[in-house]
Motif scaffolding. Structure first.
Motif: not given
Length: 69
Positions: A24-28
């Motif tokens: 879905d997305h890469i979290e930072h």
């Protein structure tokens, strides 16, 4: 007569599954470091997410804490 039409890509996924995992997305975290599922993280009341490995840096830089050894 009703035809069951489906896009070939959809048919392929239904038969074989996804070729690559869907992300879905890469979290930072607050410092831009990528968070992986096995990382320990902290979330502040203001919504900042901080990796455990960056917690000292966050306390010092963002909250003006003095880290004593």
């Amino acid at each position: 007569m009703l035809l069951d039409l489906e896009h070939p890509s959809i048919s392929k996924v239904n038969r074989r599954g996804y070729e690559d995992p869907v992300v879905d997305h890469i979290e930072h975290d607050a410092f831009g470091d990528e968070i992986s599922p096995e990382d320990k993280v902290y979330e502040t009341d203001s919504g900042d997410i901080v990796l455990a490995s960056n917690l000292d840096m966050y306390l010092k830089n963002e909250l003006d804490f003095e880290i004593r050894q």
